[in-house]
Design a protein around this motif. Structure first.
Motif, PDB file in Angstrom:
ATOM      1  N   LEU A  38      10.825  45.006  24.983  1.00 18.17           N
ATOM      2  CA  LEU A  38       9.377  44.842  25.100  1.00 18.17           C
ATOM      3  C   LEU A  38       8.881  43.757  24.139  1.00 18.17           C
ATOM      4  CD1 LEU A  38       7.033  46.243  26.662  1.00 18.17           C
ATOM      5  CD2 LEU A  38       6.539  47.452  24.554  1.00 18.17           C
ATOM      6  N   ILE A  86      10.039  40.210  25.381  1.00 15.78           N
ATOM      7  CA  ILE A  86       9.332  39.687  26.551  1.00 15.78           C
ATOM      8  C   ILE A  86       7.851  39.471  26.249  1.00 15.78           C
ATOM      9  CG2 ILE A  86       8.743  40.127  28.973  1.00 15.78           C
ATOM     10  CD1 ILE A  86      11.667  39.415  28.521  1.00 15.78           C
ATOM     11  N   THR A  87       7.230  40.380  25.486  1.00 17.17           N
ATOM     12  CA  THR A  87       5.813  40.181  25.149  1.00 17.17           C
ATOM     13  C   THR A  87       5.637  38.880  24.380  1.00 17.17           C
ATOM     14  OG1 THR A  87       5.945  42.525  24.598  1.00 17.17           O
ATOM     15  CG2 THR A  87       3.797  41.539  24.490  1.00 17.17           C
ATOM     16  N   ALA A  95       7.655  36.200  24.401  1.00 17.09           N
ATOM     17  CA  ALA A  95       7.922  35.052  25.269  1.00 17.09           C
ATOM     18  C   ALA A  95       6.763  34.824  26.245  1.00 17.09           C
ATOM     19  CB  ALA A  95       9.233  35.266  26.025  1.00 17.09           C
ATOM     20  N   VAL A  96       6.232  35.923  26.815  1.00 15.96           N
ATOM     21  CA  VAL A  96       5.149  35.772  27.792  1.00 15.96           C
ATOM     22  C   VAL A  96       3.876  35.268  27.104  1.00 15.96           C
ATOM     23  CG1 VAL A  96       3.645  37.002  29.390  1.00 15.96           C
ATOM     24  CG2 VAL A  96       6.070  37.464  29.408  1.00 15.96           C
ATOM     25  N   ILE A 114      10.946  39.394  37.942  1.00 18.91           N
ATOM     26  CA  ILE A 114      11.813  39.898  36.876  1.00 18.91           C
ATOM     27  C   ILE A 114      12.226  41.348  37.127  1.00 18.91           C
ATOM     28  CG2 ILE A 114      10.322  40.952  35.135  1.00 18.91           C
ATOM     29  CD1 ILE A 114      11.930  38.177  33.718  1.00 18.91           C
ATOM     30  N   ILE A 137      15.833  42.526  37.895  1.00 14.67           N
ATOM     31  CA  ILE A 137      16.862  42.199  36.896  1.00 14.67           C
ATOM     32  C   ILE A 137      16.725  43.064  35.658  1.00 14.67           C
ATOM     33  CG2 ILE A 137      17.967  40.328  35.650  1.00 14.67           C
ATOM     34  CD1 ILE A 137      16.243  38.431  37.431  1.00 14.67           C
ATOM     35  N   SER A 138      15.484  43.225  35.165  1.00 13.47           N
ATOM     36  CA  SER A 138      15.325  43.917  33.893  1.00 13.47           C
ATOM     37  C   SER A 138      14.108  44.837  33.905  1.00 13.47           C
ATOM     38  CB  SER A 138      15.190  42.876  32.765  1.00 13.47           C
ATOM     39  OG  SER A 138      14.571  43.464  31.648  1.00 13.47           O
ATOM     40  N   GLY A 171      12.045  44.203  30.678  1.00  9.62           N
ATOM     41  CA  GLY A 171      11.356  42.919  30.807  1.00  9.62           C
ATOM     42  C   GLY A 171      10.142  43.042  31.692  1.00  9.62           C
ATOM     43  N   LEU A 195       8.456  45.695  32.195  1.00  9.34           N
ATOM     44  CA  LEU A 195       7.456  46.474  31.451  1.00  9.34           C
ATOM     45  C   LEU A 195       6.671  45.557  30.505  1.00  9.34           C
ATOM     46  CD1 LEU A 195       7.016  49.507  31.708  1.00  9.34           C
ATOM     47  CD2 LEU A 195       8.224  49.793  29.550  1.00  9.34           C
ATOM     48  N   LEU A 238       4.317  43.599  32.664  1.00 12.69           N
ATOM     49  CA  LEU A 238       3.236  44.484  33.123  1.00 12.69           C
ATOM     50  C   LEU A 238       2.203  44.687  32.012  1.00 12.69           C
ATOM     51  CD1 LEU A 238       2.041  46.417  35.269  1.00 12.69           C
ATOM     52  CD2 LEU A 238       3.408  48.232  34.274  1.00 12.69           C
ATOM     53  N   MET A 291       5.244  47.859  40.148  1.00 10.57           N
ATOM     54  CA  MET A 291       6.187  48.339  39.134  1.00 10.57           C
ATOM     55  C   MET A 291       6.721  49.721  39.527  1.00 10.57           C
ATOM     56  SD  MET A 291       7.405  47.539  36.066  1.00 10.57           S
ATOM     57  CE  MET A 291       8.343  48.422  34.839  1.00 10.57           C
ATOM     58  N   THR A 305       9.239  49.689  42.952  1.00 10.23           N
ATOM     59  CA  THR A 305      10.471  48.901  43.010  1.00 10.23           C
ATOM     60  C   THR A 305      11.407  49.349  41.888  1.00 10.23           C
ATOM     61  OG1 THR A 305       9.337  47.228  41.705  1.00 10.23           O
ATOM     62  CG2 THR A 305       9.482  46.844  44.058  1.00 10.23           C
ATOM     63  N   GLU A 306      12.640  48.890  41.925  1.00 10.84           N
ATOM     64  CA  GLU A 306      13.635  49.334  40.941  1.00 10.84           C
ATOM     65  C   GLU A 306      14.364  48.140  40.326  1.00 10.84           C
ATOM     66  OE1 GLU A 306      15.495  51.319  39.069  1.00 10.84           O
ATOM     67  OE2 GLU A 306      14.083  52.975  39.362  1.00 10.84           O
ATOM     68  N   THR A 325      17.099  46.725  40.709  1.00  8.87           N
ATOM     69  CA  THR A 325      18.133  46.754  41.736  1.00  8.87           C
ATOM     70  C   THR A 325      19.517  46.288  41.258  1.00  8.87           C
ATOM     71  OG1 THR A 325      16.443  46.404  43.375  1.00  8.87           O
ATOM     72  CG2 THR A 325      18.691  45.891  44.023  1.00  8.87           C
ATOM     73  N   MET A 354      19.544  37.386  32.345  1.00  6.09           N
ATOM     74  CA  MET A 354      18.454  37.702  31.419  1.00  6.09           C
ATOM     75  C   MET A 354      18.486  36.786  30.197  1.00  6.09           C
ATOM     76  SD  MET A 354      16.058  39.682  31.948  1.00  6.09           S
ATOM     77  CE  MET A 354      14.589  39.477  30.971  1.00  6.09           C
ATOM     78  N   MET A 357      12.194  30.807  29.000  1.00  3.22           N
ATOM     79  CA  MET A 357      10.799  31.147  28.737  1.00  3.22           C
ATOM     80  C   MET A 357      10.349  30.510  27.429  1.00  3.22           C
ATOM     81  SD  MET A 357      10.763  35.150  29.839  1.00  3.22           S
ATOM     82  CE  MET A 357       9.048  35.639  29.909  1.00  3.22           C
ATOM     83  N   ILE A 358      11.190  30.649  26.384  1.00  2.00           N
ATOM     84  CA  ILE A 358      10.824  30.127  25.069  1.00  2.00           C
ATOM     85  C   ILE A 358      10.855  28.590  25.077  1.00  2.00           C
ATOM     86  CG2 ILE A 358      11.440  30.086  22.613  1.00  2.00           C
ATOM     87  CD1 ILE A 358      10.814  32.872  23.135  1.00  2.00           C
ATOM     88  N   THR A 369      18.623  52.152  44.408  1.00  2.06           N
ATOM     89  CA  THR A 369      17.964  50.884  44.088  1.00  2.06           C
ATOM     90  C   THR A 369      16.529  50.876  44.604  1.00  2.06           C
ATOM     91  OG1 THR A 369      18.851  49.822  46.067  1.00  2.06           O
ATOM     92  CG2 THR A 369      20.067  49.489  44.037  1.00  2.06           C
ATOM     93  N   SER A 423      12.894  52.900  44.358  1.00  3.82           N
ATOM     94  CA  SER A 423      12.288  53.794  43.385  1.00  3.82           C
ATOM     95  C   SER A 423      11.726  55.011  44.110  1.00  3.82           C
ATOM     96  CB  SER A 423      11.170  53.057  42.666  1.00  3.82           C
ATOM     97  OG  SER A 423      10.428  53.959  41.906  1.00  3.82           O
ATOM     98  N   ILE A 432       4.646  53.945  33.564  1.00  4.25           N
ATOM     99  CA  ILE A 432       3.518  53.107  33.971  1.00  4.25           C
ATOM    100  C   ILE A 432       2.197  53.801  33.621  1.00  4.25           C
ATOM    101  CG2 ILE A 432       2.462  51.920  35.918  1.00  4.25           C
ATOM    102  CD1 ILE A 432       5.331  52.160  37.198  1.00  4.25           C
TER     103      ILE A 432
END
Lengths: 168, 203
Positions: A45, A48-49, A51-52, A87, A90-91, A94, A96, A99, A120, A123-124, A126, B1, B8-9, B139, B141, B149
């Motif tokens: 978290l 990613i926070t 970087a975003v 994203i 994949i993660s 990430g 989260l 979001l 969010m 989906t999973e 995957t 990842m 990103m950075i 895969t 949800s 959430i």
């Protein structure tokens, strides 16, 4: 709608009472396990926070959103939500992070906030799941599963936008 | 990842040179790190409360009750496993745990189920139909309560954090059905192709 959560709580407690388990200490065990999960999420978290936030401040986020908006417009997906959709497979951590950035930027009860939350939720992660589940088997070829799994994610995203727009 | 994070950075920093926002970008990165601890703190309480109830559901028998409810659906999805109790048991446990959002309980049961399915797989190199379908379920949800959430939404001051539950249900079910349908089609064509190969080899 607002009865879903209390009904679930009630059912859980009634079942536990019937089975005569130590309700209080089990609940506390669960809280401890929850804390471990939270600590596990934290590094991703933070990464990613950070970087975003940098992407937003530098203007990179705007550029990306502008670049992808022609594609997202076809499906009526608000473009700020797309980084999340990209994203997510994949993660999980990430996603989260992204979001929480969206919820902060657009308010959780706005349409974009709700769409992002629903996507969010429907989906999973995957590719991670695929990797973990086949790790201990003899199977070498799983390629034919990917299209179905990814198709599910795409449907989840489009349905997420549609349902949120209809509901709210 | 790894690459995504690096890009990103790096791209943010490069863009900031062009837009003249170097200082702001670095400051935003620092603020982002600061904010993340605030997010996690405001989100931890609700998350832990949900986990407390989920643990209670796991130990208290609510998950078992759910397993019984979904057992007919499992029979429908995996007709070949009717007499393989072990595999079915693991699959049921995995799906019930997934439904309740107990990821920590779902993954071990899922891996155990995969190993059982691996034992009865007649084509060890390729994932069997049952394995494919089981993976697609995982895969997708299929959570009844998207705890994380909801916790995150209330951390950001949502007035009605649970309002997403009904649309999430609809979307998850739609997505699951579409993914399963797609999987069935793929498996159908795969079988057809295999038959062709056998015929040409045989004759």
């Amino acid at each position: 709608m607002s009865y879903i959560v209390p009904v679930i709580f009630l059912l859980i407690i009634i079942f536990a009472l019937r089975k005569k388990i130590p309700i209080y200490s089990t609940f506390c065990d669960g809280v401890q396990w929850g804390m471990k999960t939270v600590i596990g999420i934290f590094p991703v978290l933070l990464a990613i926070t950070t970087a975003v936030a940098m992407m937003r401040a530098s203007g990179l986020m705007d550029i990306i959103i502008r670049l992808i908006s022609p594609i997202t417009d076809i499906f009526h997906i608000p473009s700020p939500v797309l980084p999340l959709a990209l994203i997510r497979p994949i993660s999980g951590g990430g996603a989260l992070g992204i979001l929480s950035d969206i919820l902060k930027e657009y308010n959780p009860d706005s349409l974009i906030g709700i769409i992002a939350s629903v996507i969010m939720g429907s989906t999973e992660t995957t590719f991670y799941t695929l990797m973990v589940y086949f790790k201990n088997t003899r199977v070498k070829y799983t390629k034919h599963i990917i299209p179905a799994a990814v198709f599910g994610d795409i449907v989840g995203i489009i349905a997420g936008v549609a349902a949120s727009t209809i509901f709210f | 990842m790894n690459y995504i994070f690096a890009f990103m950075i790096i791209l943010s920093l490069i863009t900031s040179f062009f837009t003249g926002t170097v200082n702001e970008t670095v400051q935003a990165g620092l603020d982002g790190a600061k904010n993340s601890i605030e997010i996690i703190l405001s989100f931890a309480g609700i998350m832990c409360m949900w986990c407390g109830f989920l643990k209670l559901a796991e130990e208290g028998g609510a998950i078992n009750a759910l397993s019984k409810l979904i057992s007919p659906i499992i029979n429908l999805l995996f007709p070949k496993l009717k007499h393989n109790n072990k595999a079915k048991e693991y699959i049921t446990a995995n799906i019930s745990a997934n439904l309740l959002g107990v990821g920590n309980a779902a993954t071990p049961a899922g891996i155990a189920a995969m190993q059982e399915l691996d034992k009865i797989n007649k084509t060890p190199d390729h994932a069997s139909d049952e394995m494919s379908i089981f993976t697609v379920i995982n895969t997708s949800s299929i959570q009844l309560i998207p705890t994380t959430i909801i916790a995150l939404r209330s951390a950001f001051g949502s007035l009605n954090p649970e309002c997403i539950i009904p649309p999430v249900w609809i979307c998850s079910i739609t997505a699951l059905f579409c993914a399963l349908f797609m999987m069935k089609i793929i498996l159908f064509f795969k079988r057809k192709n295999n038959k062709k190969i056998h015929i040409t080899r045989g004759g």
